[in-house]
Write a protein that holds these residues in place. Structure first.
Motif, short mmCIF file in Angstrom:
data_model
loop_
_atom_site.label_atom_id
_atom_site.label_comp_id
_atom_site.label_asym_id
_atom_site.label_seq_id
_atom_site.Cartn_x
_atom_site.Cartn_y
_atom_site.Cartn_z
N LYS A 69 -54.83 -13.28 -14.87
CA LYS A 69 -54.76 -12.85 -16.27
C LYS A 69 -55.83 -13.54 -17.12
CE LYS A 69 -51.21 -10.19 -15.77
NZ LYS A 69 -51.33 -8.73 -15.95
N LEU A 70 -56.17 -14.77 -16.75
CA LEU A 70 -57.12 -15.56 -17.53
C LEU A 70 -58.57 -15.13 -17.31
CD1 LEU A 70 -57.84 -18.07 -19.30
CD2 LEU A 70 -57.79 -19.42 -17.18
N PHE A 71 -58.95 -14.89 -16.06
CA PHE A 71 -60.36 -14.66 -15.75
C PHE A 71 -60.96 -13.42 -16.40
CE2 PHE A 71 -60.38 -17.43 -11.70
CZ PHE A 71 -60.89 -18.49 -12.43
N PRO A 72 -60.28 -12.27 -16.44
CA PRO A 72 -60.89 -11.12 -17.12
C PRO A 72 -61.22 -11.41 -18.58
CG PRO A 72 -59.04 -10.40 -15.78
CD PRO A 72 -59.00 -11.89 -15.78
N ILE A 73 -60.33 -12.09 -19.29
CA ILE A 73 -60.59 -12.45 -20.68
C ILE A 73 -61.73 -13.46 -20.77
CG2 ILE A 73 -59.58 -13.43 -22.78
CD1 ILE A 73 -56.86 -12.49 -21.79
N TYR A 74 -61.73 -14.40 -19.85
CA TYR A 74 -62.76 -15.45 -19.83
C TYR A 74 -64.15 -14.85 -19.64
CZ TYR A 74 -65.56 -19.06 -17.44
OH TYR A 74 -66.57 -19.90 -17.03
N PHE A 75 -64.32 -13.95 -18.67
CA PHE A 75 -65.63 -13.37 -18.42
C PHE A 75 -66.05 -12.42 -19.53
CE2 PHE A 75 -64.55 -14.32 -13.82
CZ PHE A 75 -65.45 -15.36 -13.71
N THR B 61 -83.28 -17.60 -19.52
CA THR B 61 -82.06 -18.39 -19.37
C THR B 61 -80.82 -17.60 -19.75
OG1 THR B 61 -83.27 -20.44 -19.83
CG2 THR B 61 -80.88 -20.49 -20.11
N LEU B 62 -80.85 -17.01 -20.95
CA LEU B 62 -79.69 -16.24 -21.40
C LEU B 62 -79.51 -14.96 -20.59
CD1 LEU B 62 -79.97 -16.61 -25.31
CD2 LEU B 62 -78.41 -17.79 -23.74
N GLY B 63 -80.62 -14.32 -20.20
CA GLY B 63 -80.53 -13.11 -19.40
C GLY B 63 -79.89 -13.37 -18.04
N THR B 64 -80.26 -14.48 -17.40
CA THR B 64 -79.67 -14.83 -16.10
C THR B 64 -78.18 -15.13 -16.24
OG1 THR B 64 -81.78 -15.75 -15.33
CG2 THR B 64 -79.79 -16.43 -14.16
N ALA B 65 -77.83 -15.91 -17.26
CA ALA B 65 -76.42 -16.22 -17.49
C ALA B 65 -75.62 -14.95 -17.77
CB ALA B 65 -76.28 -17.20 -18.66
N PHE B 66 -76.20 -14.03 -18.53
CA PHE B 66 -75.54 -12.77 -18.84
C PHE B 66 -75.32 -11.94 -17.58
CE2 PHE B 66 -75.59 -8.35 -20.51
CZ PHE B 66 -74.49 -8.43 -21.34
N ALA B 67 -76.33 -11.89 -16.71
CA ALA B 67 -76.23 -11.12 -15.47
C ALA B 67 -75.14 -11.70 -14.55
CB ALA B 67 -77.58 -11.11 -14.75
N MET B 68 -75.08 -13.03 -14.44
CA MET B 68 -74.07 -13.66 -13.59
C MET B 68 -72.66 -13.43 -14.14
SD MET B 68 -75.63 -15.03 -11.01
CE MET B 68 -76.66 -13.56 -11.11
N THR B 69 -72.54 -13.44 -15.46
CA THR B 69 -71.23 -13.20 -16.08
C THR B 69 -70.78 -11.76 -15.85
OG1 THR B 69 -71.71 -14.86 -17.77
CG2 THR B 69 -69.93 -13.32 -18.25
N LEU B 70 -71.72 -10.80 -16.01
CA LEU B 70 -71.38 -9.40 -15.75
C LEU B 70 -71.02 -9.17 -14.28
CD1 LEU B 70 -73.89 -7.19 -17.78
CD2 LEU B 70 -71.47 -7.61 -18.23
N LEU B 71 -71.73 -9.85 -13.38
CA LEU B 71 -71.43 -9.71 -11.95
C LEU B 71 -70.00 -10.14 -11.67
CD1 LEU B 71 -72.40 -9.18 -9.03
CD2 LEU B 71 -73.16 -11.57 -8.96
N ASN B 72 -69.59 -11.25 -12.26
CA ASN B 72 -68.21 -11.72 -12.08
C ASN B 72 -67.21 -10.77 -12.74
OD1 ASN B 72 -67.49 -14.02 -10.53
ND2 ASN B 72 -68.69 -15.33 -11.89
#
Length: 276
Positions: free
Chosen positions: A163-169, A197-208
């Motif tokens: 329940k936590l992870f979908p909201i977190y990502f 930097t922000l683009g990479t972080a954004f891509a990793m977050t979307l992947l998760n």
């Protein structure tokens, strides 16, 4: 002005749609609850002379402790409502990416929805989004997750995380998007290093958010089902699920770590601007 308003509404709708689906997910009627009556299958078993799960209860009557045996209510999970298309992770991801792409496309002219913001307002929004992002990643990864893992039963821990992870990502994707959108008003930060930097972080977050977390959670609940069956955790299917879960969890953790490192690097970039 109309273009700016339309683009602003689109970018904000991505944020709203990201959280809208999870309001229903937190509805108590969707959680595993104790049913008020025995399941039909159990009633048929009892009528045919079969066994029913029983629980012993003790009560003090007239100074003496008496024991009674009562049926155990079995857990059932009911689907409260099938998610609509706009409440699916894929649709929310497409909305975020579309809003971000349009914002970049119009960043050089007044059609940018953040063009009406003053530099001070854009900087304030950028810092608030960054602080929320960094704080949520640090707390979830190094405090909440570890504390729950050490103090909760394994299956309870997994259900809470599901329940936590979908909201977190989703929160991470929204806050990173806001930082990228406000860069147009912050020329001191509009560098290739910051964008990478922000683009990479954004891509990793979307992947998760879109792929790894849903797949890992589905695998986890399949293992739980086998865990709750006699001999289920010694089957070949269980071993295969455990192996794939380890791989998916490892990739997901690595993607989350890369995003966290991106947050730290962006903090250094912000500090460099502050002391310049």
């Amino acid at each position: 002005m109309i273009k700016a308003a339309a683009l602003f509404i689109l970018s904000m709708s991505a944020s709203v749609s990201s959280f809208q689906g999870y309001i229903m997910d937190m509805n108590p009627s969707k959680l595993r609850t104790l049913t008020p009556v025995l399941p039909k299958e159990t009633m048929l078993t009892m009528r045919n002379g079969g066994s029913c799960p029983l629980s012993r209860r003790h009560a003090a009557v007239g100074g003496e402790t008496k024991e009674s045996v009562v049926p155990v209510v079995i857990e059932e999970e009911k689907q409260w409502l099938k998610p609509a298309l706009h409440n699916t992770p894929a649709f929310r991801a497409v909305s975020l990416v579309s809003a971000l792409g349009l914002a970049w496309y119009y960043s050089a002219n007044a059609a940018n929805p953040f063009a009406a913001l003053s530099s001070k307002a854009a900087a304030t929004l950028h810092l608030l989004a960054y602080g929320t992002w960094l704080g949520s990643v640090f707390y979830t990864t190094f405090i909440a997750g570890i504390t729950m893992f050490k103090n909760l039963p394994r299956q309870t821990f997994g259900k809470v995380q599901s329940k936590l992870f979908p909201i977190y990502f989703n929160l991470g994707a929204i806050t990173i998007s806001l930082q990228l959108l406000t860069l147009a008003k912050l020329p001191a930060l509009m560098t290739k290093n910051v964008l990478r930097t922000l683009g990479t972080a954004f891509a990793m977050t979307l992947l998760n958010m879109v792929y790894l977390e849903p797949l890992t959670t589905r695998n986890m609940f399949q293992r739980y089902d086998l865990d709750n069956m006699p001999g289920g955790n010694t089957s070949e299917k269980y071993r295969q699920l455990a192996k794939s879960f380890g791989m998916l969890h490892g990739i997901s953790s690595l993607a989350n770590l890369i995003a966290f490192c991106g947050a730290v690097v962006h903090g250094v970039n912000l500090a460099s601007v502050l002391i310049a």
